[in-house]
Design a protein around this motif. Structure first.
Motif, short mmCIF file in Angstrom:
data_model
loop_
_atom_site.label_atom_id
_atom_site.label_comp_id
_atom_site.label_asym_id
_atom_site.label_seq_id
_atom_site.Cartn_x
_atom_site.Cartn_y
_atom_site.Cartn_z
N ASN A 168 19.22 -26.62 36.75
CA ASN A 168 19.26 -28.00 36.29
C ASN A 168 18.20 -28.86 36.98
O ASN A 168 17.59 -29.74 36.36
N THR A 169 17.97 -28.60 38.27
CA THR A 169 16.95 -29.37 38.98
C THR A 169 15.57 -29.12 38.39
O THR A 169 14.81 -30.06 38.11
N GLU A 209 15.37 -32.18 35.70
CA GLU A 209 14.79 -33.24 36.51
C GLU A 209 13.27 -33.16 36.62
O GLU A 209 12.59 -34.18 36.69
N TRP A 210 12.73 -31.93 36.64
CA TRP A 210 11.30 -31.76 36.82
C TRP A 210 10.58 -31.23 35.58
O TRP A 210 9.36 -31.23 35.52
N ASP A 260 12.51 -29.40 46.02
CA ASP A 260 13.65 -30.27 45.72
C ASP A 260 14.90 -29.43 45.45
O ASP A 260 15.97 -29.68 46.01
N LYS A 266 18.42 -29.05 47.77
CA LYS A 266 19.73 -29.33 47.20
C LYS A 266 20.68 -28.15 47.41
O LYS A 266 21.88 -28.33 47.68
#
Length: 440
Positions: free
Chosen positions: A386-387, A391-392, A429, A433
């Motif tokens: 998901n990151t 997000e990216w 990132d 996390k």
């Protein structure tokens, strides 16, 4: 994160007009020939493939012809395109046309082979610890089904050299074939070998492994899902595997999903039916049985499906030839994988799995800065996924292997070294996390 594209004018995406113009330079200028979200940094071509616009346009034209007259196309015209695709892909892999048929994907092809063997008690199927998940489960399923052939697992833990793999492989086959007492004379041993492992994305010395199988009287089934379009000069007539199957929708740029299944003439008798079983199947119980159906005819029609992905091989090969051919494409992608992997490792403060580059073609494996005591879990997997994607808006495959976390980056003609920098920031990132989550 937006890719900076070249100022070159986009070439026509009509396949018929490509020959009259030069292709863009490799790198971000190639984005004009694909339909990516402009902000998406794609370093995971290896999982699903990516369809070039000219190939998609060719597919759309074929689909329109199908819908204009389904009967004429499927009953008369389709077979000519299908045979052309088989002929051209056979030439690429160094095989005869009638040793090659088209199936949905590599898992489908491997299952077709394994389920056509006449298994007996005491037979053995060999997989590895890095065999692709669906194929590994297929091996296990066959072992779970009467007459319950034994399942033997060959350990592959990376990093490891080709020389070590071959030495260990030879010893493993020696042990497997020397056991079994009276059954040794009659049982069959079948080995499933990766040409290029999915995770880690590592090239195996599969041709040498096939030769060792032959010396040990072991059947070889090569899962070459990532090979065609990534490995040049394959030459199956020289390598002589017993069976070989490779996805054409991955590195070859055909439409999802299609694969080529190679069965040399000496082994046509093994394949008695594709699945699903077609109306052309010949049963020994048939009133006028005169031997099994011809190998190629068995695969011509296995039910109503969308045949366009199979036929897209022709447009994909035209596109690759226009780009400069197999060697030019793979020279760029291989060199970028090597350079990009080293650059990514330096940005992450880690290392590449294969410093010498012996295992690397166009996929490079880089260690992630996640402590090895943080094991794989659905929660960790979702957090990384998901990151990166939500997000990216970037992705390269991530996985846990041999006590460490890794990423597998696929270098393609549209990538540049700066893409690895975008990925590095996203991975930092995500890894931070994961570490924070694991301390909760």
């Amino acid at each position: 994160m937006t890719n900076t594209l070249s100022s070159e004018l986009a070439p026509s995406t009509d396949p018929a007009e490509l020959a009259n113009q030069a292709p863009p330079s490799f790198g971000h200028a190639m984005h004009k020939l694909f339909e990516f979200d402009p902000s998406y940094v794609n370093l995971n071509h290896g999982s699903y493939g990516s369809l070039p616009i000219p190939v998609r346009v060719a597919c759309d034209k074929l689909s329109a012809r199908v819908e204009a007259n389904p009967d004429r196309f499927l009953r008369i015209e389709c077979i000519h395109h299908w045979n052309e695709a088989r002929t051209r892909v056979a030439k690429l892999i160094g095989a005869e046309t009638d040793e090659c048929v088209l199936v949905n994907n590599t898992s489908h092809g491997v299952n077709t082979v394994l389920r056509n063997f006449d298994w007996n008690e005491g037979d053995i199927i060999i997989g590895t610890t890095t065999t692709y998940g669906a194929v590994s489960r297929a091996i296990r399923y066959i072992g779970d089904t009467p007459p319950h052939p034994q399942v033997s697992t060959f350990d592959l833990s990376f990093p490891i050299s080709h020389a070590e793999i071959l030495e260990n492989w030879r010893e493993h086959l020696r042990q497997v074939t020397s056991e079994g007492g009276d059954l040794k004379q009659t049982r069959k041993v079948v080995a499933v070998i990766d040409a290029i492992v999915a995770n880690p994305g590592a090239r195996l010395p599969w041709k040498e492994m096939v030769a060792i199988c032959k010396d040990a009287d072991v059947w070889s089934v090569v899962d070459a899902a990532h090979a065609i379009g990534q490995e040049v000069d394959i030459n199956l007539s020289e390598a002589k595997p017993d069976f070989w199957v490779s996805n054409c929708h991955k590195w070859l740029f055909a439409k999802r999903s299609c694969a080529v299944l190679y069965v040399p003439r000496r082994n046509h008798h093994v394949i008695k039916s594709p699945f699903p079983t077609p109306h052309t199947y010949h049963s020994p119980e048939d009133e006028h049985y005169n031997g099994p159906e011809d190998f190629v005819k068995l695969f011509q029609w296995t039910g109503t499906i969308d045949y366009i992905p199979f036929l897209s091989i022709n447009a994909a090969l035209d596109f690759r030839q226009w780009l400069g051919g197999e060697h030019k494409i793979n020279e760029y992608t291989h060199n970028l994988a090597i350079a990009g992997g080293k650059h990514l490792a330096s940005l992450l403060g880690t290392s590449v799995m294969d410093p010498e580059g012996d295992l690397t073609l166009n996929m490079v494996n880089v260690e992630l800065p996640i402590p090895g005591d943080i094991k794989y879990s659905d929660e960790v997997n979702s957090l990384v996924l998901n990151t990166l994607l939500l997000e990216w808006n970037t992705y390269a495959a991530h996985y846990y292997h041999n006590g460490k976390w890794w990423t597998r980056c696929s270098a393609q003609v549209w990538n540049e070294i700066s893409d690895f920098e975008v990925l590095a920031n996203a991975l930092k990132d995500a890894c931070q996390k994961v570490v924070k989550f694991s301390k909760q």
